[in-house]
Design a protein around this motif. Structure first.
Motif, mmCIF file in Angstrom:
data_model
loop_
_atom_site.group_PDB
_atom_site.id
_atom_site.type_symbol
_atom_site.label_atom_id
_atom_site.label_comp_id
_atom_site.label_asym_id
_atom_site.label_seq_id
_atom_site.Cartn_x
_atom_site.Cartn_y
_atom_site.Cartn_z
ATOM 1 N N ALA A 58 -2.019 -23.925 38.512
ATOM 2 C CA ALA A 58 -1.668 -24.177 39.909
ATOM 3 C C ALA A 58 -0.929 -22.990 40.512
ATOM 4 O O ALA A 58 -1.198 -22.586 41.649
ATOM 5 C CB ALA A 58 -0.813 -25.443 40.013
ATOM 6 N N THR A 59 0.008 -22.421 39.761
ATOM 7 C CA THR A 59 0.781 -21.287 40.267
ATOM 8 C C THR A 59 -0.108 -20.085 40.545
ATOM 9 O O THR A 59 0.152 -19.301 41.453
ATOM 10 C CB THR A 59 1.877 -20.899 39.260
ATOM 11 O OG1 THR A 59 2.691 -22.036 38.995
ATOM 12 C CG2 THR A 59 2.756 -19.784 39.803
ATOM 13 N N ALA A 60 -1.168 -19.936 39.767
ATOM 14 C CA ALA A 60 -2.084 -18.806 39.967
ATOM 15 C C ALA A 60 -2.760 -18.868 41.333
ATOM 16 O O ALA A 60 -3.178 -17.829 41.862
ATOM 17 C CB ALA A 60 -3.141 -18.792 38.867
ATOM 18 N N PHE A 61 -2.869 -20.062 41.922
ATOM 19 C CA PHE A 61 -3.544 -20.218 43.214
ATOM 20 C C PHE A 61 -2.567 -20.407 44.374
ATOM 21 O O PHE A 61 -2.997 -20.519 45.523
ATOM 22 C CB PHE A 61 -4.490 -21.423 43.163
ATOM 23 C CG PHE A 61 -5.681 -21.229 42.269
ATOM 24 C CD1 PHE A 61 -6.799 -20.564 42.723
ATOM 25 C CD2 PHE A 61 -5.663 -21.705 40.967
ATOM 26 C CE1 PHE A 61 -7.901 -20.384 41.912
ATOM 27 C CE2 PHE A 61 -6.754 -21.525 40.137
ATOM 28 C CZ PHE A 61 -7.880 -20.854 40.602
ATOM 29 N N LYS A 62 -1.269 -20.437 44.102
ATOM 30 C CA LYS A 62 -0.294 -20.690 45.161
ATOM 31 C C LYS A 62 -0.002 -19.437 45.983
ATOM 32 O O LYS A 62 -0.111 -18.311 45.490
ATOM 33 C CB LYS A 62 1.023 -21.199 44.557
ATOM 34 C CG LYS A 62 0.956 -22.575 43.941
ATOM 35 C CD LYS A 62 2.312 -22.953 43.346
ATOM 36 C CE LYS A 62 2.257 -24.298 42.635
ATOM 37 N NZ LYS A 62 3.554 -24.648 42.008
ATOM 38 N N GLN A 63 0.392 -19.671 47.220
ATOM 39 C CA GLN A 63 0.920 -18.594 48.048
ATOM 40 C C GLN A 63 2.294 -18.175 47.512
ATOM 41 O O GLN A 63 2.991 -18.968 46.868
ATOM 42 C CB GLN A 63 1.043 -19.056 49.504
ATOM 43 C CG GLN A 63 -0.268 -19.480 50.162
ATOM 44 C CD GLN A 63 -1.129 -18.299 50.569
ATOM 45 O OE1 GLN A 63 -0.681 -17.143 50.552
ATOM 46 N NE2 GLN A 63 -2.375 -18.575 50.942
ATOM 47 N N ASP A 64 2.685 -16.949 47.767
ATOM 48 C CA ASP A 64 3.989 -16.470 47.296
ATOM 49 C C ASP A 64 5.124 -17.344 47.805
ATOM 50 O O ASP A 64 6.104 -17.599 47.087
ATOM 51 C CB ASP A 64 4.215 -15.019 47.739
ATOM 52 C CG ASP A 64 3.325 -14.045 46.992
ATOM 53 O OD1 ASP A 64 2.921 -14.363 45.855
ATOM 54 O OD2 ASP A 64 3.026 -12.962 47.539
ATOM 55 N N SER A 65 5.017 -17.808 49.039
ATOM 56 C CA SER A 65 6.076 -18.660 49.608
ATOM 57 C C SER A 65 6.190 -19.984 48.863
ATOM 58 O O SER A 65 7.293 -20.528 48.712
ATOM 59 C CB SER A 65 5.795 -18.912 51.089
ATOM 60 O OG SER A 65 4.516 -19.512 51.255
ATOM 61 N N ASP A 66 5.069 -20.517 48.369
ATOM 62 C CA ASP A 66 5.103 -21.774 47.608
ATOM 63 C C ASP A 66 5.655 -21.568 46.205
ATOM 64 O O ASP A 66 6.290 -22.467 45.639
ATOM 65 C CB ASP A 66 3.698 -22.370 47.518
ATOM 66 C CG ASP A 66 3.182 -22.859 48.864
ATOM 67 O OD1 ASP A 66 4.021 -23.156 49.732
ATOM 68 O OD2 ASP A 66 1.946 -22.932 49.030
ATOM 69 N N ILE A 67 5.431 -20.373 45.644
ATOM 70 C CA ILE A 67 5.910 -20.112 44.288
ATOM 71 C C ILE A 67 7.427 -20.043 44.244
ATOM 72 O O ILE A 67 8.066 -20.561 43.323
ATOM 73 C CB ILE A 67 5.294 -18.797 43.760
ATOM 74 C CG1 ILE A 67 3.776 -18.942 43.601
ATOM 75 C CG2 ILE A 67 5.908 -18.398 42.420
ATOM 76 C CD1 ILE A 67 3.078 -17.666 43.207
ATOM 77 N N ILE A 68 8.030 -19.395 45.251
ATOM 78 C CA ILE A 68 9.485 -19.219 45.257
ATOM 79 C C ILE A 68 10.197 -20.283 46.082
ATOM 80 O O ILE A 68 11.405 -20.206 46.292
ATOM 81 C CB ILE A 68 9.863 -17.822 45.802
ATOM 82 C CG1 ILE A 68 9.390 -17.679 47.261
ATOM 83 C CG2 ILE A 68 9.273 -16.735 44.924
ATOM 84 C CD1 ILE A 68 9.802 -16.356 47.900
#
Length: 275
Positions: free
Chosen positions: A31-41
């Motif tokens: 899931a993290t591989a497909f997330k936007q940077d804003s969603d990851i942090i």
């Protein structure tokens, strides 16, 4: 009846909880591989990447020497598995069908080598490769990977060959086949489950191996596990690219497991109870 049903229910609940604990980290990586940077942090965890992006995969694929490391990993892994299958099939046939002096000692050595931790051999492996001027080469890496999976392969295939009735082989020889032809036409086709299960085990072992390649190979001689360990350093705290790289590293094993899972699981079970 109620007690039996209650016991099965709790077993199912425990199995479901364990599955969640094991599967969730893998899901989070994908899931993290497909997330936007804003969603990851984001302080609030984003469990489903609704605004999926392939930007992190592009970053990982365009990393320096990525395809070189992919090629190296596939070459050493496939070569090691194929070599171990050929050698183990012949050795397993000799153990299961032939009587020779030192047979029991050979079987004992095979079992002991399977129990030995390969990490303690890294220094000796390095000295051997250095003295033969083979550092940073895929050749020693391939041979050592082959030796890592060889004991398990021999032991598993030996059980499958021993389970084949000798009468089938003898009947083929009576009909005019040589011993080699009888093995190829009668015994070998029955080894498919064992070959698949040992191939899967060998592929996973060689694909994920880290200590040996860390010591023996540098630069263009690296494989994906070593590249993945330095990925975060190369890209700072780019967790999206790191998870994308981890996802691509896991995909070949997942594909192979899905393709071979029925035969592989059946092969491991049969090999454990036969012979």
């Amino acid at each position: 009846m109620r007690r039996s049903l209650f016991g099965r229910t709790w077993l199912n609940v425990i199995a479901a909880v364990l599955a969640v604990f094991f599967v969730f980290p893998v899901y989070w990586m994908f899931a993290t591989a497909f997330k936007q940077d804003s969603d990851i942090i984001s302080p609030t965890p984003v469990f489903v990447p609704l605004n999926a992006t392939f930007e992190h995969f592009t970053t990982a694929v365009n990393a320096p020497k990525f395809w070189t490391y992919v090629t190296n990993s596939f070459v050493v892994t496939i070569a090691a598995v194929l070599m171990s299958l050929v050698i183990a099939t012949l050795a397993a046939f000799a153990i299961a069908r032939m009587k020779f002096r030192g047979r029991k000692a050979f079987v004992l050595v095979v079992m002991m080598s399977q129990m030995a931790p390969w990490e303690v051999m890294t220094i000796a492996v390095y000295i051997i490769s250095r003295d033969n001027d083979m550092l940073n080469s895929l050749v020693p890496l391939t041979f050592f990977y082959m030796m890592m999976v060889l004991p398990f392969t021999i032991w598993t295939l030996r059980s499958f060959i021993a389970a084949v009735p000798k009468e089938l082989e003898e009947s083929a020889m009576v009909d005019g086949c040589s011993r080699t032809q009888a093995f190829v036409k009668v015994i070998f086709p029955l080894l498919a489950p064992g070959l698949m299960s040992t191939s899967l085990f060998g592929f996973i072992t060689a694909w994920n191996e880290f200590p040996l390649v860390l010591i023996l190979n540098k630069d263009d001689g690296q494989t994906l596990p070593l590249w993945l360990s330095s990925f975060k350093t190369a890209f700072g705290n780019d967790w999206g690219a790191t998870m994308a790289a981890s996802t691509m590293f896991a995909i070949p094993v997942l594909i192979l497991f899905v393709f071979l899972q029925r035969k592989a699981v059946g092969g491991l079970t049969d090999g454990a109870v036969k012979g």
